[in-house]
Scaffold this motif. Structure first.
Motif, PDB file in Angstrom:
ATOM      1  N   UNK A 134       0.836  -1.208   0.000  1.00 26.49           N
ATOM      2  CA  UNK A 134       0.000   0.000   0.000  1.00 26.49           C
ATOM      3  C   UNK A 134       0.868   1.256   0.000  1.00 26.49           C
ATOM      4  N   UNK A 135       1.919   1.234   0.808  1.00 23.08           N
ATOM      5  CA  UNK A 135       2.797   2.400   0.898  1.00 23.08           C
ATOM      6  C   UNK A 135       3.461   2.696  -0.434  1.00 23.08           C
ATOM      7  N   UNK A 136       3.928   1.642  -1.115  1.00 20.71           N
ATOM      8  CA  UNK A 136       4.610   1.859  -2.392  1.00 20.71           C
ATOM      9  C   UNK A 136       3.706   2.579  -3.387  1.00 20.71           C
ATOM     10  N   UNK A 137       2.443   2.156  -3.464  1.00 24.70           N
ATOM     11  CA  UNK A 137       1.519   2.762  -4.420  1.00 24.70           C
ATOM     12  C   UNK A 137       1.347   4.254  -4.156  1.00 24.70           C
ATOM     13  N   UNK A 217       9.591  -5.001  -5.230  1.00 28.04           N
ATOM     14  CA  UNK A 217       9.793  -6.452  -5.261  1.00 28.04           C
ATOM     15  C   UNK A 217       8.685  -7.159  -4.490  1.00 28.04           C
ATOM     16  N   UNK A 218       8.274  -6.590  -3.369  1.00 27.51           N
ATOM     17  CA  UNK A 218       7.170  -7.167  -2.587  1.00 27.51           C
ATOM     18  C   UNK A 218       5.880  -7.137  -3.394  1.00 27.51           C
ATOM     19  N   UNK A 219       5.610  -5.989  -4.030  1.00 26.30           N
ATOM     20  CA  UNK A 219       4.370  -5.860  -4.815  1.00 26.30           C
ATOM     21  C   UNK A 219       4.340  -6.849  -5.976  1.00 26.30           C
ATOM     22  N   UNK A 220       5.435  -6.961  -6.696  1.00 20.77           N
ATOM     23  CA  UNK A 220       5.464  -7.858  -7.852  1.00 20.77           C
ATOM     24  C   UNK A 220       5.193  -9.290  -7.427  1.00 20.77           C
ATOM     25  N   UNK A 221       5.781  -9.700  -6.315  1.00 21.12           N
ATOM     26  CA  UNK A 221       5.541 -11.046  -5.815  1.00 21.12           C
ATOM     27  C   UNK A 221       4.070 -11.254  -5.460  1.00 21.12           C
ATOM     28  N   UNK A 225       1.366 -13.804  -7.348  1.00 21.59           N
ATOM     29  CA  UNK A 225       0.583 -14.803  -6.627  1.00 21.59           C
ATOM     30  C   UNK A 225      -0.911 -14.578  -6.827  1.00 21.59           C
ATOM     31  N   UNK A 226      -1.316 -13.305  -6.885  1.00 17.21           N
ATOM     32  CA  UNK A 226      -2.722 -13.006  -7.118  1.00 17.21           C
ATOM     33  C   UNK A 226      -3.187 -13.482  -8.480  1.00 17.21           C
ATOM     34  N   UNK A 227      -2.371 -13.224  -9.504  1.00 13.02           N
ATOM     35  CA  UNK A 227      -2.720 -13.684 -10.847  1.00 13.02           C
ATOM     36  C   UNK A 227      -2.752 -15.202 -10.911  1.00 13.02           C
ATOM     37  N   UNK A 228      -1.819 -15.844 -10.218  1.00 10.73           N
ATOM     38  CA  UNK A 228      -1.784 -17.301 -10.187  1.00 10.73           C
ATOM     39  C   UNK A 228      -3.039 -17.860  -9.535  1.00 10.73           C
TER      40      UNK A 228
END
Length: 265
Positions: A134-137, A217-221, A225-228
């Motif tokens: 959330x913070x990154x966004x 890196x956290x967001x991409x992971x 996982x969400x897409x998976x």
């Protein structure tokens, strides 16, 4: 029989409450993930919820954390209805459903399966990931608005509340980050810096770029996982026309998809 307007408002409230429950690892609402297959207010005002996860072997701790969140959400409904929550097509569905119905804790439901699991540590691990995503966004959104790193890291809650974003990820995550910040740092004042590390330390201006790279890196992971999860669930149930009472696709999937060594990346 309740009036139509009252019934509609209850249905809206039901889905709103369920939408506040997140997949603990992905930090996305279970309603958006498609895990809530049915949520209904029946004639006597009681509530029925059918819940289904992407795979038969999804980790039971994920299942419980989400279903426990569902139970807490239903306890907050304004008309205090009786309710039934049912997990379908999961390797521990019987144990989970029986335990959830009895209001048991995770350890009570799974006995020896949960003997070595520290549920609060698990919640904290997921809480840190959600905070970072959330913070990154919000940080990226503020940079895109032309604010300098010094201006961003000098913002307090009042300044964050005044910030406006075009529809998109920053706008979506701003209130969610605010909620995570307030929950994580309850003693902070309105004038205290609003952008801190998960441990509560200031973020140095000169290292914000590197800090954002770690958050990315956290967001991409999490997004992967969400897409998976969405893909697995869609593939598993695209031919399923009923929720209960008929043969499911568990045997179909188990015959064709090898069980992975770990349920999530």
């Amino acid at each position: 029989m309740q009036p139509a307007s009252a019934f509609t408002s209850r249905v809206i409230e039901l889905w709103r409450r369920l939408g506040e429950v997140n997949d603990p690892e992905l930090d996305e609402p279970i309603t958006e993930m498609g895990f809530v297959e049915r949520a209904e207010v029946v004639g006597d005002g009681s509530v029925e919820v059918d819940f289904r996860l992407p795979t038969y072997w999804c980790s039971p701790n994920f299942a419980f954390l989400m279903l426990d969140g569902v139970r807490k959400a239903l306890d907050q409904l304004s008309w205090s209805p009786a309710y039934r929550v049912k997990l379908h097509d999961h390797m521990f569905a019987e144990e989970v459903n029986r335990g959830i119905a009895a209001g048991k804790a995770f350890g009570e439901i799974f006995g020896e399966l949960a003997e070595d699991l520290d549920l609060e540590t698990l919640r904290e691990t997921f809480g840190v990931k959600a905070f970072k995503r959330r913070q990154e966004a919000v940080l990226v959104g503020l940079r895109q608005h032309g604010l300098t790193d010094r201006e961003i890291l000098g913002m307090d809650l009042t300044a964050l509340d005044a910030a406006r974003f075009e529809p998109g990820e920053a706008a979506k995550q701003k209130p969610r980050y605010r909620a995570a910040y307030v929950e994580r740092f309850p003693g902070r004042r309105q004038v205290d810096p609003v952008f801190l590390t998960c441990e509560g330390a200031p973020i140095p201006t000169l290292t914000l770029g590197a800090y954002l790279a770690d958050l990315r890196a956290v967001r991409i992971n999490m997004e992967f996982n969400g897409a998976l999860c969405r893909g697995l669930k869609h593939t598993r149930y695209k031919e399923l026309g009923v929720v209960d009472g008929e043969p499911t696709l568990v045997d179909f999937i188990m015959d064709r998809v090898p069980v992975p060594a770990a349920t999530r990346i």
